[in-house]
Design a protein around this motif. Structure first.
Motif, PDB file in Angstrom:
ATOM      1  N   ALA A 171       1.264  -0.801   0.359  1.00 14.68           N
ATOM      2  CA  ALA A 171       0.068  -0.058   0.473  1.00 14.68           C
ATOM      3  C   ALA A 171       0.718   1.160  -0.109  1.00 14.68           C
ATOM      4  O   ALA A 171      -0.283   1.522  -1.165  1.00 14.68           O
ATOM      5  N   ASP A 172       2.104   1.301   0.807  1.00 17.60           N
ATOM      6  CA  ASP A 172       2.779   2.334   0.355  1.00 17.60           C
ATOM      7  C   ASP A 172       3.476   2.492  -0.526  1.00 17.60           C
ATOM      8  O   ASP A 172       3.220   3.170  -1.305  1.00 17.60           O
ATOM      9  N   HIS A 173       3.984   1.842  -1.408  1.00 23.49           N
ATOM     10  CA  HIS A 173       4.110   1.339  -2.490  1.00 23.49           C
ATOM     11  C   HIS A 173       3.217   1.974  -3.658  1.00 23.49           C
ATOM     12  O   HIS A 173       4.161   2.130  -4.890  1.00 23.49           O
ATOM     13  N   ALA A 174       2.049   1.338  -3.431  1.00 20.98           N
ATOM     14  CA  ALA A 174       1.052   2.485  -4.262  1.00 20.98           C
ATOM     15  C   ALA A 174       0.651   3.959  -4.951  1.00 20.98           C
ATOM     16  O   ALA A 174       0.336   3.779  -5.915  1.00 20.98           O
ATOM     17  N   HIS A 175       1.628   4.600  -3.782  1.00 21.21           N
ATOM     18  CA  HIS A 175       1.999   5.781  -4.139  1.00 21.21           C
ATOM     19  C   HIS A 175       2.149   6.046  -5.531  1.00 21.21           C
ATOM     20  O   HIS A 175       1.688   7.223  -6.039  1.00 21.21           O
ATOM     21  N   ASP A 176       2.896   5.394  -5.671  1.00 24.40           N
ATOM     22  CA  ASP A 176       3.420   5.701  -7.828  1.00 24.40           C
ATOM     23  C   ASP A 176       3.034   4.912  -8.804  1.00 24.40           C
ATOM     24  O   ASP A 176       3.692   5.013  -9.574  1.00 24.40           O
ATOM     25  N   LEU A 177       2.219   3.890  -8.117  1.00 23.15           N
ATOM     26  CA  LEU A 177       1.001   3.735  -9.088  1.00 23.15           C
ATOM     27  C   LEU A 177       0.177   4.392  -9.985  1.00 23.15           C
ATOM     28  O   LEU A 177      -0.209   4.750  -9.809  1.00 23.15           O
ATOM     29  N   ASP A 178       0.272   3.750 -11.217  1.00 24.36           N
ATOM     30  CA  ASP A 178      -1.209   4.554 -12.138  1.00 24.36           C
ATOM     31  C   ASP A 178      -1.825   3.912 -11.504  1.00 24.36           C
ATOM     32  O   ASP A 178      -2.289   2.850 -11.517  1.00 24.36           O
ATOM     33  N   PRO A 179      -3.128   4.689 -11.907  1.00 30.86           N
ATOM     34  CA  PRO A 179      -4.704   4.540 -11.236  1.00 30.86           C
ATOM     35  C   PRO A 179      -5.030   3.541 -12.190  1.00 30.86           C
ATOM     36  O   PRO A 179      -6.209   2.550 -11.300  1.00 30.86           O
ATOM     37  N   ASP A 180      -4.614   2.991 -13.186  1.00 35.22           N
ATOM     38  CA  ASP A 180      -5.308   1.946 -13.448  1.00 35.22           C
ATOM     39  C   ASP A 180      -4.051   1.025 -13.701  1.00 35.22           C
ATOM     40  O   ASP A 180      -4.851   0.067 -14.919  1.00 35.22           O
ATOM     41  N   ASP A 181      -3.359   0.763 -12.783  1.00 40.83           N
ATOM     42  CA  ASP A 181      -2.914  -0.443 -13.095  1.00 40.83           C
ATOM     43  C   ASP A 181      -3.452  -1.546 -12.100  1.00 40.83           C
ATOM     44  O   ASP A 181      -4.163  -1.294 -11.586  1.00 40.83           O
ATOM     45  N   PRO A 182      -3.238  -2.829 -12.900  1.00 39.69           N
ATOM     46  CA  PRO A 182      -3.969  -3.994 -12.724  1.00 39.69           C
ATOM     47  C   PRO A 182      -3.675  -4.434 -11.377  1.00 39.69           C
ATOM     48  O   PRO A 182      -4.645  -4.866 -10.629  1.00 39.69           O
ATOM     49  N   SER A 183      -2.429  -4.497 -10.783  1.00 36.05           N
ATOM     50  CA  SER A 183      -2.099  -4.609  -9.469  1.00 36.05           C
ATOM     51  C   SER A 183      -2.837  -4.264  -8.149  1.00 36.05           C
ATOM     52  O   SER A 183      -2.821  -4.631  -6.993  1.00 36.05           O
ATOM     53  N   LEU A 184      -3.302  -2.392  -8.434  1.00 42.47           N
ATOM     54  CA  LEU A 184      -4.099  -2.398  -7.737  1.00 42.47           C
ATOM     55  C   LEU A 184      -5.467  -2.953  -6.505  1.00 42.47           C
ATOM     56  O   LEU A 184      -5.852  -2.349  -5.956  1.00 42.47           O
ATOM     57  N   THR A 185      -6.127  -3.171  -8.017  1.00 41.86           N
ATOM     58  CA  THR A 185      -7.505  -4.163  -7.832  1.00 41.86           C
ATOM     59  C   THR A 185      -7.082  -5.372  -7.093  1.00 41.86           C
ATOM     60  O   THR A 185      -7.766  -6.073  -6.143  1.00 41.86           O
ATOM     61  N   GLU A 186      -5.806  -6.509  -7.690  1.00 45.46           N
ATOM     62  CA  GLU A 186      -4.979  -7.485  -7.144  1.00 45.46           C
ATOM     63  C   GLU A 186      -5.200  -7.045  -4.916  1.00 45.46           C
ATOM     64  O   GLU A 186      -5.686  -7.527  -4.164  1.00 45.46           O
ATOM     65  N   LEU A 187      -4.366  -5.384  -5.223  1.00 43.87           N
ATOM     66  CA  LEU A 187      -4.121  -5.119  -3.824  1.00 43.87           C
ATOM     67  C   LEU A 187      -5.268  -5.409  -2.767  1.00 43.87           C
ATOM     68  O   LEU A 187      -5.054  -5.147  -1.457  1.00 43.87           O
ATOM     69  N   ALA A 188      -5.941  -4.160  -2.981  1.00 42.18           N
ATOM     70  CA  ALA A 188      -7.147  -3.895  -2.863  1.00 42.18           C
ATOM     71  C   ALA A 188      -7.831  -5.247  -2.124  1.00 42.18           C
ATOM     72  O   ALA A 188      -8.684  -5.525  -0.777  1.00 42.18           O
ATOM     73  N   ASP A 189      -7.950  -6.545  -3.435  1.00 43.33           N
ATOM     74  CA  ASP A 189      -8.853  -7.437  -3.106  1.00 43.33           C
ATOM     75  C   ASP A 189      -7.569  -8.083  -1.868  1.00 43.33           C
ATOM     76  O   ASP A 189      -8.826  -8.913  -0.675  1.00 43.33           O
ATOM     77  N   ARG A 190      -6.829  -8.153  -1.689  1.00 48.63           N
ATOM     78  CA  ARG A 190      -6.344  -9.011  -0.897  1.00 48.63           C
ATOM     79  C   ARG A 190      -6.028  -8.287   0.483  1.00 48.63           C
ATOM     80  O   ARG A 190      -5.891  -8.931   1.735  1.00 48.63           O
ATOM     81  N   ILE A 191      -6.597  -6.493   0.409  1.00 45.97           N
ATOM     82  CA  ILE A 191      -6.162  -6.205   1.755  1.00 45.97           C
ATOM     83  C   ILE A 191      -7.556  -6.339   2.273  1.00 45.97           C
ATOM     84  O   ILE A 191      -8.040  -6.859   3.468  1.00 45.97           O
ATOM     85  N   VAL A 192      -8.733  -6.215   1.665  1.00 44.79           N
ATOM     86  CA  VAL A 192      -9.607  -6.471   1.990  1.00 44.79           C
ATOM     87  C   VAL A 192      -9.720  -7.688   2.374  1.00 44.79           C
ATOM     88  O   VAL A 192     -11.007  -8.652   3.699  1.00 44.79           O
ATOM     89  N   ALA A 193      -9.478  -9.183   2.044  1.00 45.92           N
ATOM     90  CA  ALA A 193      -9.582 -10.227   1.998  1.00 45.92           C
ATOM     91  C   ALA A 193      -8.683 -10.594   3.563  1.00 45.92           C
ATOM     92  O   ALA A 193      -9.151 -10.734   4.510  1.00 45.92           O
ATOM     93  N   ALA A 194      -7.690 -10.102   3.956  1.00 49.20           N
ATOM     94  CA  ALA A 194      -7.349 -10.120   4.849  1.00 49.20           C
ATOM     95  C   ALA A 194      -8.158  -9.231   6.734  1.00 49.20           C
ATOM     96  O   ALA A 194      -8.071  -9.506   7.167  1.00 49.20           O
TER      97      ALA A 194
END
Length: 255
Positions: A171-194
């Motif tokens: 989540a910290d390093h997501a600061h520099d990602l493009d908002p359309d980066d598909p890894s954000l969707t995967e990260l959100a799913d992992r965070i919610v599941a955890a």
């Protein structure tokens, strides 16, 4: 026998104050003597001293009148004493903080929180993330001191879990990602599941008013389209899961 002026001087109040006590029914007003003066006895001095002590302790005048009965005076004085003790403790803490401020030591957070923040860089967190954490913990300790310790211990413990720590770092390093980066969707799913696995649908501190942390979160989102997108995805998924919607001390509602 004393005049009203002498009585006031002996006790350390003004004659106006004595007359107020007369008007409130706290101190009996004697009859005038043949010379036209009101004369006060030693008992009036004792009563006025008692009234002044209670008033100086912060007891409202209406309450002082109720305490004229010896049946209620004892328990009431014990409560007043307890209230004064608590007030003195708060004033001493305020004095301690003012002295720290005067000495240039403006630390607000407890030592264990400062130590936690100091160790985040070694775990791989950016200075940007550490500054965000510091700001939010200051808010939490200032607005919810009764819950802050529990919330902090929960987050500190979560960082000892390698999997949860990896989510914080991502989540910290997501600061520099493009908002359309598909890894954000995967990260959100992992965070919610955890989050759901760790807390069910109600995280610790669910009673905390999220208004101020949400304001901080919105400021952070404005600094990074990637964070804004991640925050939006997390909120949407948590709402769909029936999660109790509160902002957490790390600023993005996952832990």
């Amino acid at each position: 026998m004393l005049t009203i002026g002498q009585l006031a001087r002996y006790v350390g109040v003004s004659t106006k104050t004595v007359r107020v006590y007369h008007a409130k029914g706290l101190l009996p007003e004697p009859e005038r003597d043949s010379s036209g003066y009101r004369r006060y006895s030693a008992q009036a001095v004792v009563e006025l001293v008692r009234i002044r002590m209670l008033a100086d302790a912060g007891v409202p005048l209406a309450r002082i009148r109720e305490l004229s009965s010896t049946d209620v005076l004892g328990p009431a004085l014990e409560q007043i004493d307890a209230d004064l003790t608590a007030r003195i403790k708060r004033l001493r803490e305020t004095q301690r903080r003012l002295r720290m401020l005067a000495a240039g030591d403006i630390r607000i957070l407890p030592a264990n929180v400062e130590a936690h923040l100091a160790g985040l860089a070694a775990l791989g967190f950016t200075q940007r993330w550490i500054a965000m954490e510091r700001d939010l913990w200051i808010i939490v300790y200032a607005t919810h001191p009764d819950l802050a310790g529990t919330l902090f211990e929960d987050q500190a413990q979560s960082l000892t879990d390698p999997e949860l720590r990896s989510l914080y770092l991502a989540a910290d390093h997501a600061h520099d990602l493009d908002p359309d980066d598909p890894s954000l969707t995967e990260l959100a799913d992992r965070i919610v599941a955890a989050s759901i696995e760790r807390y069910g649908t109600e995280p610790p501190g669910a009673s905390v008013d999220p208004a101020i942390p949400d304001l901080l979160q919105s400021t952070l989102n404005a600094s990074s389209p990637g964070w804004q997108r991640l925050d939006s995805l997390i909120r949407s998924r948590l709402a769909d899961a029936g999660f109790t919607f509160r902002t957490s001390p790390d600023g993005d509602e996952r832990e």
